[in-house]
Design a protein around this motif. Structure first.
Motif, short mmCIF file in Angstrom:
data_model
loop_
_atom_site.label_atom_id
_atom_site.label_comp_id
_atom_site.label_asym_id
_atom_site.label_seq_id
_atom_site.Cartn_x
_atom_site.Cartn_y
_atom_site.Cartn_z
N SER A 180 -9.88 2.47 -2.86
CA SER A 180 -8.86 3.53 -2.82
C SER A 180 -9.20 4.65 -3.80
O SER A 180 -8.94 5.82 -3.52
CB SER A 180 -7.47 2.95 -3.09
N TYR A 205 -4.64 4.56 4.92
CA TYR A 205 -4.13 5.02 3.63
C TYR A 205 -3.37 6.34 3.80
O TYR A 205 -2.30 6.52 3.22
CB TYR A 205 -5.29 5.17 2.65
N ILE A 255 0.84 -1.20 0.00
CA ILE A 255 0.00 0.00 0.00
C ILE A 255 0.88 1.25 0.00
O ILE A 255 0.59 2.22 -0.69
CB ILE A 255 -0.97 0.00 1.20
N LEU A 274 -4.59 -2.52 -0.92
CA LEU A 274 -5.54 -1.92 0.01
C LEU A 274 -6.83 -2.73 0.04
O LEU A 274 -7.39 -2.99 1.09
CB LEU A 274 -5.82 -0.46 -0.35
N GLU A 333 -3.00 -0.30 -5.34
CA GLU A 333 -4.42 -0.24 -4.99
C GLU A 333 -4.99 -1.61 -4.62
O GLU A 333 -5.84 -1.71 -3.74
CB GLU A 333 -5.23 0.35 -6.16
#
Length: 171
Positions: A153, A59, A14, A22, A19
């Protein structure tokens, strides 16, 4: 059972802006994180929202993750902190509730509300739709992503970009 090494690998992916990592992390850890949020929250029905917001924080803070740490513990702490923040907000809202007039007291002036309305108009249609669903309809980012066939994401990036544009406009 979650494998700490696998979770760490996902977190490091991540950090490299992968992506799919995630989404994999979300799929592998979501159930456990919801159960943690339920234990921490005063308003149990908000666990899904709190966990969705926690993944946004993951994130945002991924560059701070030290790959030598236990990634499960790191995620757990973010979820726990998000739940505590929500509890503080929830308590404040319920304390500000005025039983005689059935309105929530607010410190937002009429001028600030107008400015917010103008700030919403600078968003693209896509950004506005996501902000609206997230803020007013209380949709989770997972639900928004599913509805519009985005990755989680991608939904987060659109949402975060919209908030950043509004914040810059209002400053």
């Amino acid at each position: 059972m979650l494998d700490p090494k696998e979770i760490n690998r996902l977190l490091l992916r991540i950090a490299k802006e992968d992506e799919k990592a995630l989404e994999e992390l979300y799929d592998k850890t979501y159930g456990l994180m919801v159960s943690i949020a339920v234990k921490e929250l005063k308003e149990k029905s908000c666990a899904n929202d709190v966990v969705s917001e926690a993944y946004v924080k993951i994130y945002q803070k991924i560059k701070q993750f030290d790959g030598k740490r236990n990634g499960i513990d790191w995620i757990y702490q973010i979820v726990k902190n998000q739940a505590r923040d929500y509890n503080r907000w929830y308590i404040k809202q319920t304390e500000e509730y005025d039983d005689t007039s059935y309105v929530i007291k607010t410190n937002v002036s009429v001028e600030q509300r107008k400015n917010l309305g103008v700030a919403l108009r600078i968003l693209t249609e896509e950004e506005y739709r996501i902000v609206y669903l997230r803020m007013w309809e209380r949709w989770t980012l997972k639900d928004i992503a599913r509805e519009y066939k985005y990755s989680i994401s991608m939904a987060y990036r659109i949402y975060d970009n919209a908030l950043r544009k509004m914040r810059e406009f209002l400053e």
